[in-house]
Write a protein that holds these residues in place. Sequence first.
Motif, PDB file in Angstrom:
ATOM      1  N   ALA A  56       1.096  -1.057  -0.144  1.00  0.00           N
ATOM      2  CA  ALA A  56      -0.147   0.311  -0.242  1.00  0.00           C
ATOM      3  C   ALA A  56       1.001   1.343   0.174  1.00  0.00           C
ATOM      4  N   ASP A  57       2.133   1.616   0.830  1.00  0.00           N
ATOM      5  CA  ASP A  57       2.863   2.524   0.799  1.00  0.00           C
ATOM      6  C   ASP A  57       3.526   3.180  -0.211  1.00  0.00           C
ATOM      7  N   ARG A  58       3.870   2.143  -1.338  1.00  0.00           N
ATOM      8  CA  ARG A  58       4.289   2.715  -2.770  1.00  0.00           C
ATOM      9  C   ARG A  58       3.622   3.487  -3.264  1.00  0.00           C
ATOM     10  N   GLY A  59       1.719   3.289  -2.955  1.00  0.00           N
ATOM     11  CA  GLY A  59       1.289   4.358  -4.336  1.00  0.00           C
ATOM     12  C   GLY A  59       1.466   3.974  -5.315  1.00  0.00           C
ATOM     13  N   PHE A  60       1.227   2.529  -5.927  1.00  0.00           N
ATOM     14  CA  PHE A  60       1.359   2.114  -6.416  1.00  0.00           C
ATOM     15  C   PHE A  60      -0.632   2.620  -7.320  1.00  0.00           C
ATOM     16  N   SER A  61      -1.049   1.651  -5.850  1.00  0.00           N
ATOM     17  CA  SER A  61      -2.243   1.180  -6.859  1.00  0.00           C
ATOM     18  C   SER A  61      -3.561   2.588  -5.563  1.00  0.00           C
ATOM     19  N   TYR A  62      -5.168   2.052  -6.546  1.00  0.00           N
ATOM     20  CA  TYR A  62      -5.723   3.257  -7.193  1.00  0.00           C
ATOM     21  C   TYR A  62      -6.176   2.644  -5.260  1.00  0.00           C
ATOM     22  N   ARG A  63      -6.846   1.689  -5.167  1.00  0.00           N
ATOM     23  CA  ARG A  63      -7.123   0.394  -4.284  1.00  0.00           C
ATOM     24  C   ARG A  63      -6.585   1.121  -2.175  1.00  0.00           C
ATOM     25  N   TYR A  64      -5.377   1.506  -2.382  1.00  0.00           N
ATOM     26  CA  TYR A  64      -5.243   2.037  -0.941  1.00  0.00           C
ATOM     27  C   TYR A  64      -4.500   3.279  -0.857  1.00  0.00           C
ATOM     28  N   ASP A  65      -4.998   3.793   0.530  1.00  0.00           N
ATOM     29  CA  ASP A  65      -4.744   5.400   0.163  1.00  0.00           C
ATOM     30  C   ASP A  65      -3.592   5.519   1.161  1.00  0.00           C
ATOM     31  N   ALA A  66      -2.838   5.953   0.027  1.00  0.00           N
ATOM     32  CA  ALA A  66      -1.007   6.238   0.644  1.00  0.00           C
ATOM     33  C   ALA A  66      -0.523   7.488  -0.108  1.00  0.00           C
ATOM     34  N   PRO A  67       0.499   7.720   0.298  1.00  0.00           N
ATOM     35  CA  PRO A  67       1.508   9.330  -0.489  1.00  0.00           C
ATOM     36  C   PRO A  67       1.660   8.277  -1.571  1.00  0.00           C
ATOM     37  N   LEU A  68       1.556  10.450  -3.078  1.00  0.00           N
ATOM     38  CA  LEU A  68       1.594   9.916  -3.602  1.00  0.00           C
ATOM     39  C   LEU A  68       3.219   9.759  -4.550  1.00  0.00           C
ATOM     40  N   ASP A  69       3.744   8.494  -4.529  1.00  0.00           N
ATOM     41  CA  ASP A  69       5.227   7.753  -4.310  1.00  0.00           C
ATOM     42  C   ASP A  69       5.292   6.959  -5.886  1.00  0.00           C
ATOM     43  N   MET A  70       4.524   6.429  -6.442  1.00  0.00           N
ATOM     44  CA  MET A  70       4.706   5.593  -7.967  1.00  0.00           C
ATOM     45  C   MET A  70       6.530   5.060  -7.894  1.00  0.00           C
ATOM     46  N   ARG A  71       7.505   5.223  -7.513  1.00  0.00           N
ATOM     47  CA  ARG A  71       8.710   4.962  -8.100  1.00  0.00           C
ATOM     48  C   ARG A  71       9.094   3.083  -7.684  1.00  0.00           C
ATOM     49  N   MET A  72       9.628   3.237  -8.928  1.00  0.00           N
ATOM     50  CA  MET A  72       9.788   1.700  -8.749  1.00  0.00           C
ATOM     51  C   MET A  72      11.430   1.596  -7.659  1.00  0.00           C
ATOM     52  N   ASP A  73      12.428   2.741  -8.181  1.00  0.00           N
ATOM     53  CA  ASP A  73      13.297   2.896  -7.019  1.00  0.00           C
ATOM     54  C   ASP A  73      13.786   3.727  -6.399  1.00  0.00           C
ATOM     55  N   GLN A  74      13.484   3.634  -5.345  1.00  0.00           N
ATOM     56  CA  GLN A  74      13.819   4.520  -4.040  1.00  0.00           C
ATOM     57  C   GLN A  74      14.756   5.138  -3.586  1.00  0.00           C
ATOM     58  N   ARG A  75      15.753   5.282  -4.739  1.00  0.00           N
ATOM     59  CA  ARG A  75      16.649   5.949  -5.025  1.00  0.00           C
ATOM     60  C   ARG A  75      16.699   7.925  -5.271  1.00  0.00           C
ATOM     61  N   GLN A  76      14.856   7.183  -6.330  1.00  0.00           N
ATOM     62  CA  GLN A  76      15.088   7.601  -7.406  1.00  0.00           C
ATOM     63  C   GLN A  76      14.325   9.276  -6.763  1.00  0.00           C
ATOM     64  N   ILE A  85      -1.888  18.203  -3.503  1.00  0.00           N
ATOM     65  CA  ILE A  85      -2.621  16.970  -3.456  1.00  0.00           C
ATOM     66  C   ILE A  85      -1.465  15.879  -2.859  1.00  0.00           C
ATOM     67  N   ASP A  86      -1.724  15.424  -2.088  1.00  0.00           N
ATOM     68  CA  ASP A  86      -0.392  14.348  -1.174  1.00  0.00           C
ATOM     69  C   ASP A  86      -0.916  12.720  -1.179  1.00  0.00           C
ATOM     70  N   SER A  87      -2.164  12.898  -1.551  1.00  0.00           N
ATOM     71  CA  SER A  87      -2.612  10.992  -1.150  1.00  0.00           C
ATOM     72  C   SER A  87      -3.397  10.528  -2.771  1.00  0.00           C
ATOM     73  N   THR A  88      -3.294   9.441  -3.273  1.00  0.00           N
ATOM     74  CA  THR A  88      -4.254   8.435  -3.777  1.00  0.00           C
ATOM     75  C   THR A  88      -5.503   8.778  -4.255  1.00  0.00           C
ATOM     76  N   PHE A  89      -6.013   9.109  -2.179  1.00  0.00           N
ATOM     77  CA  PHE A  89      -7.705   8.934  -2.599  1.00  0.00           C
ATOM     78  C   PHE A  89      -7.646  10.720  -3.205  1.00  0.00           C
ATOM     79  N   GLU A  90      -6.621  11.797  -2.251  1.00  0.00           N
ATOM     80  CA  GLU A  90      -7.445  12.963  -2.705  1.00  0.00           C
ATOM     81  C   GLU A  90      -7.320  12.709  -4.798  1.00  0.00           C
TER      82      GLU A  90
END
Length: 318
Positions: free
Chosen positions: A113-133, A178-183
């Motif tokens: 959930a915390d990766r922010g890739f999915s519209y099913r979970y409320d999470a910060p807007l992230d979506m990085r595959m590489d966490q160093r980016q 706009i901070d989160s996926t649900f927003e």
Amino acid sequence: MDKFTHETVLLNEAVEGLAVKKNGIYVDATLGGGGHSEEIVKQLDGTGHLYAFDQDERAIAAAEKRLAPFKKNITIIRANFASIKEELNQLGIDKVDGVLFDLGVSSPQFDEADRGFSYRYDAPLDMRMDQRQHLTAWHIVNEWSFSDIQRVISRFGEEKFAKQIARKIEAAREIKPIDSTFELIDIIKDAIPAPARRKGGHPAKRTFQGIRMAVNGELDVMEKALIDSIAMLGKGGRLSVITFHSLEDRLCKRIIKEKSSYPELPRGLPVIPESAEPELKKITTKPIIPTEQEQDENRRSHSAKLRIAEKNQEVSNG
Ligand SMILES: C[S@@+](CC[C@H](N)C(=O)[O-])C[C@H]1O[C@@H](n2cnc3c(N)ncnc32)[C@H](O)[C@@H]1O
């Protein structure tokens, strides 16, 4: 979520496509949960080797565990596959017998959930595959211009209502970031007319796909990586590529077509000189798709397409 399970798509078909030689040098450009890698490495003897790439630290940690019994035959590299050639060259490898790509995001990436890739979970807007980016979905949504957001949603998400969505994003972030996926989902829903919202799956699906592809620069790196991989294949080496949506498939198809076509030759030439032979030979003319059974058992496999090609002859690119 501490369990990392990714159900491998087109496992046998993609690995068979590589026609693995026991003593060959192979590359899995997208290690993920290690499903394809495991199948490749099982077919190697003591002299064969697999180089496996992923940019996601969690995928690497999980795959290292799974592949521990084959440790001697595998080198895992945490890097973007855009630098496949540079990374391998640094290890003294300039020719390989096969490269496999299983593109996109893994199931665990969607399910954490915390990766922010999915519209099913409320999470910060992230979506990085590489966490160093540095660049995340938050930066795109809150800092990019209206026209750049519209372009990303329209081009990569193939979303009809890209303009309306970009307008609503622009208006909403004037009030507060706009901070989160649900927003973001609420904004998207508000932008799509009600009758269209009820059709074609989750209303945020295409926008999320577009933003994810922009965050990770997916099409740009794919083009470079495919071209470099083809260049690194030795004669008879194989390329096996699984794509999950039309933009990726079209790009893969175009590159294979260009590299497997004869150049324009003067008319009436009695024999085609060997030097004019194309670099690749298509092994699949139409892409292989998962069987009905696989599609029933693994929803993620629905849109998968596998294309395979073989190196016909080495062409100097310099
Ligand atoms: C669909 S999964 C691969 C699953 C794997 N074949 C298996 O059987 O478990 C795709 C993986 O590729 C990685 N990936 C995607 N794009 C990448 C890139 N440009 N560079 C490195 N890794 C990438 C993702 O982090 C993800 O773990």
